[in-house]
Write an enzyme that holds these catalytic residues in place. Structure first.
Site, PDB file in Angstrom:
ATOM      1  N   GLY A  31      22.839 104.110  51.600  1.00  0.00           N
ATOM      2  CA  GLY A  31      22.665 102.650  52.427  1.00  0.00           C
ATOM      3  C   GLY A  31      22.405 101.959  52.107  1.00  0.00           C
TER       4      GLY A  31
ATOM      5  N   GLY B 198      19.213  97.502  49.808  1.00  0.00           N
ATOM      6  CA  GLY B 198      19.143  96.106  48.699  1.00  0.00           C
ATOM      7  C   GLY B 198      19.142  96.518  47.059  1.00  0.00           C
TER       8      GLY B 198
ATOM      9  CE  LYS C 283      29.251 105.000  37.268  1.00  0.00           C
ATOM     10  NZ  LYS C 283      29.916 103.919  38.464  1.00  0.00           N
TER      11      LYS C 283
ATOM     12  CG  ASP D 222      26.205 102.570  44.779  1.00  0.00           C
ATOM     13  OD1 ASP D 222      27.324 103.821  44.796  1.00  0.00           O
ATOM     14  OD2 ASP D 222      25.306 103.047  44.185  1.00  0.00           O
TER      15      ASP D 222
ATOM     16  N   GLY E  72      35.949 105.841  54.466  1.00  0.00           N
ATOM     17  CA  GLY E  72      36.059 105.260  53.856  1.00  0.00           C
ATOM     18  C   GLY E  72      36.525 104.739  52.210  1.00  0.00           C
TER      19      GLY E  72
ATOM     20  CG  ASN F  89      33.194 109.380  40.563  1.00  0.00           C
ATOM     21  OD1 ASN F  89      34.746 110.298  41.567  1.00  0.00           O
ATOM     22  ND2 ASN F  89      33.040 108.071  41.395  1.00  0.00           N
TER      23      ASN F  89
END
Length: 765
Positions: free
Chosen positions: A81, A84, A95, A138, A197, A319
């Site tokens: 979620g 921050g 990544k 994200d 989403g 991905n």
């Protein structure tokens, strides 16, 4: 391993030996004052002035053309979620690591401290001159849609939000192939999308671009079916609102041809699957647990075509099949954007690649006899080496044809060669090795399990599913160390000297005496030897009580080789065993033989070492190209040290005409294709990339591999035993935990290969 142990291991991985997962490394020389004066002041002024004259010169004189920013504000990180920007940094570094290892793209990760859309866009626009591309990551919906749309419009470099488009591209390729197998038309099939989403919206839009009919699509969010009579729908949800008067997933699934899950675990029941049309296509992509468990789904419908986001089931929608290669193609033509044509080209390239014959390297990595296009193989595997030379060219061509490429590619053959060359610095072979071991783990006896590092490695082997450890050594020490490591798995612990093992010791002694009594070994001698861990472990292997053996961490190599050779013995037709080391170099995997055993092999023995190396390399899924090394080139010396290499080559050319092997050659000629082609165009190695070096004696092989390892910080796997009857591998004294784990994986794969060989031999009889 306990949950707390796994947590600590993950934290330690990110913290040591230096914090984080990526770093910046120089690409130019910097040793001398002259180098530094060119790198910075005053020399750096010259490229600055050239870029001032013509802005595009920035691609010529800086790394902009191979640099991507991975940017997030941490508002939708994995399943965690809104945690921050700072907390998102480990994910963004990860990544960056994937960009580098799959497509050789450099990355700066950027974490932006704002949730305000305008402020975020302004930040990215202000730093964009640094980069050749922007990968958004994200960012929560619906802000993600607006951010990507605006940045694509207002920047002249490629921008892509991978959370939206990555899954869309991979799943679309899988969908096209699944529909072909199901013999269904995309314009006619009824599609259910669970989730609304960013990923779900992007997937659905891309399916429509390939011909899916809006009237046949039902999308669901947490409140149920998104209907056109629902109030307060966002712009994106309104786009996919259905007129059908249904409310639940159960209703939507009746008669559906396709289910695409981008939501939460275990919301689809077997009854729902049974209500779908014939040959249903089910992509349950929630992670880590899909909308319906794979086994439950395939047991519910024999005609199902199933995909998930997991690597432990067929048809993984991953991905990593997309974003590194899409950006690679976009960067290589200096595209101003990643448009729909480029995404669709990536989809088509992936779909077509799944229909091509699969390289043996991929079959080996996934433990398959032969992967073929079908219900269990509708999308390429992430370890497929062809991806780098398939997807980027397709994306680059689409960029050129759609008018967004500013540096068109002319020589496509050379471009593909360059792409393959980019993989040379990667260590994919380790991932292939570990993945293959996990497919069929074997029982491994660790003969020195009372050593802390050996036990740490055994714990990793157990936790990662690489093998099933059997711990040999002083039991009280092993138990104490296991408590320290919180290694609480139920594993077998054996102390060869303990009274508990008397019966097993006596049985092994009897067997060993019968095998060795004509070599001067008495029964009394054999009974004494069985108290030694290496003799005991070797007999465990001999008698089939374990499948493979690892030793050598705390003892000199000769003291471990002797009991292994006396007990396990050599493969039929092998007079002398040898070793090879796999070196993970910048130019790709390189095998060096013989690094540990034969001091001064004869010409015939050298030839046999080359044959065994050739066999082992094929076990790793590689095509061997072998150079027989000397201080001389092709007959330039008549000294016996050179002529024995020449004689070995001559023997190999007669006995193994299909092997890519030649010599005698100096090392620089062997490793420099241009030098070799120019000077010796007649060589069997001309035009090929050498990936194995057979040295004429132990001095040269051992010194070269250790020199390479220490001076260039090259990772080594080995020494790998060649010619043993059973899978036994001996570590270098004081090997690291990582090296032990890798050798354990080698032992497991060796056991798999020997088991396969035995079955084939029995079948032939």
């Amino acid at each position: 391993m306990s949950k707390e142990s796994k947590r600590r291991e993950a934290l330690l991985y990110h913290a040591k030996p230096r914090p984080g997962k990526i770093q910046v490394v120089p690409t130019k020389k910097y040793a001398s004052q002259r180098d530094l004066s060119l790198a910075y002041s005053p020399g750096v002024a010259e490229p600055c002035l050239e870029i001032e004259k013509k802005t595009n010169n920035v691609y010529k004189y800086t790394n902009k053309g191979n640099l991507v920013a991975v940017i997030s504000n941490g508002t939708a990180v994995l399943g965690l979620g809104n945690i921050g920007p700072e907390a998102s940094k480990p994910v963004m570094e990860g990544k960056g690591l994937l960009f580098k290892i799959f497509a050789d793209i450099d990355v700066f990760d950027i974490e932006v401290g704002t949730e305000d859309v305008e402020a975020f866009i302004a930040t990215v626009k202000n730093i964009a001159p640094t980069f050749g591309g922007i990968n958004l990551e994200d960012i929560k919906a619906p802000e993600a849609f607006e951010i990507e749309r605006r940045l694509k419009e207002e920047l002249d470099i490629p921008v892509m939000h991978d959370d939206q488009h990555g899954t869309a591209i991979i799943s679309a390729a899988a969908l096209l192939n699944a529909l072909e197998l199901a013999q269904k038309d995309i314009s006619e099939v009824r599609i259910v999308i669970s989730g609304a989403g960013a990923a779900a919206v992007s997937c659905t839009r891309l399916y429509k671009a390939f011909g899916a009919n809006s009237k046949n699509i039902v999308m669901l969010d947490s409140k149920g079916v998104i209907r056109d009579d629902r109030d307060s729908l966002s712009e994106e949800k309104a786009e996919f609102a259905t007129h059908r008067k249904i409310d639940t997933l159960q209703e939507a699934m009746k008669g559906a041809d396709v289910f695409v899950g981008l939501s939460i675990a275990n919301i689809v029941s077997p009854e729902m699957l049974k209500s779908m049309a014939s040959n249903p296509i089910v992509f349950a992509m929630a992670n880590p647990d899909p909308e319906i468990a794979y086994d439950l789904a395939v047991n519910s419908r024999e005609d199902i075509i199933m995909a998930t986001g997991r690597s432990d089931h067929p048809n993984q929608v991953n991905n990593v099949l997309g974003f590194p290669f899409i950006f690679r193609g976009a960067l290589d033509v200096r595209a101003t954007k990643i448009n729909e044509a480029m995404k669709m080209a990536a989809v088509k390239a992936l779909a077509l690649l799944a229909k091509e014959p699969v390289p043996e390297q991929v079959n080996i990595a996934y433990g398959e006899t032969k992967l073929n296009f079908g219900r269990d193989y509708i999308i390429p595997k992430p370890f497929d080496p062809r991806l780098i030379a398939t997807v980027p060219p397709a994306v680059a061509k689409a960029a050129m044809e759609s008018g967004v490429a500013t540096e068109p590619i002319v020589d496509w053959e050379r471009y593909q060669d360059d792409l393959y060359e980019r993989l040379g610095s990667d260590n994919k072979i380790i991932r292939l090795l570990l993945n293959r071991a996990r497919l069929d783990p074997k029982r491994i006896v660790f003969a020195e399990a009372d050593q802390l590092d050996v036990l740490k490695a055994a714990q990793i082997v157990h936790d990662e599913g690489i093998g099933i450890p059997v711990l040999l050594g002083r039991k009280e020490i092993i138990v104490e160390l296991m408590e320290q490591l919180e290694f609480d798995a139920e594993v077998e612990i054996i102390d060869p000297k303990s009274d508990e093992q008397i019966e097993q010791r006596e049985r092994y002694a009897e067997k060993h005496w019968k095998n060795r009594r004509r070599s001067g070994v008495t029964l009394y001698d054999a009974q004494g030897l069985m108290r030694s861990r290496n003799y005991f472990a070797s007999m465990m292997l001999n008698e089939g009580d374990v499948d493979c053996m690892i030793s050598g961490y705390a003892r000199a190599y000769p003291s471990v080789v002797r009991p292994v050779l006396e007990t396990v013995g050599r493969f039929d037709g092998v007079d002398k065993v040898a070793t090879t080391n796999l070196m993970l170099t910048k130019r790709g995997p390189m095998f060096i033989s013989d690094t540990s055993i034969n001091i001064d092999p004869t010409a015939k023995e050298l030839a046999k070492i080359a044959q065994m190396t050739n066999y082992t390399m094929k076990m790793f899924g590689l095509t061997p190209v072998i150079a027989m090394i000397s201080y001389a080139n092709f007959g330039s010396s008549k000294d016996p040290h050179a002529t024995k290499v020449r004689d070995a080559v001559s023997y190999l050319h007669r006995s193994n005409p299909d092997m890519f092997v030649d010599g005698e050659l100096q090392t620089d000629f062997a490793l420099n294709p241009q030098m070799l082609q120019k000077k010796f165009p007649y060589s069997k190695l001309a035009g090929k990339k050498v990936n194995a070096l057979i040295f004429p004696n132990l001095d040269s092989a051992n010194s070269n591999y250790k020199l390479l390892k220490e001076l260039n910080n090259v990772e080594s796997i080995g020494p790998i035993m060649l010619g043993m009857r059973k899978p036994v591998h001996i570590l270098q004294l004081g090997a690291s935990v990582e090296e032990i784990v890798h050798m354990a994986a080698v032992a497991v794969v060796d056991a798999q290969q020997k088991e396969k060989r035995e079955k084939e031999a029995k079948a032939a009889k």
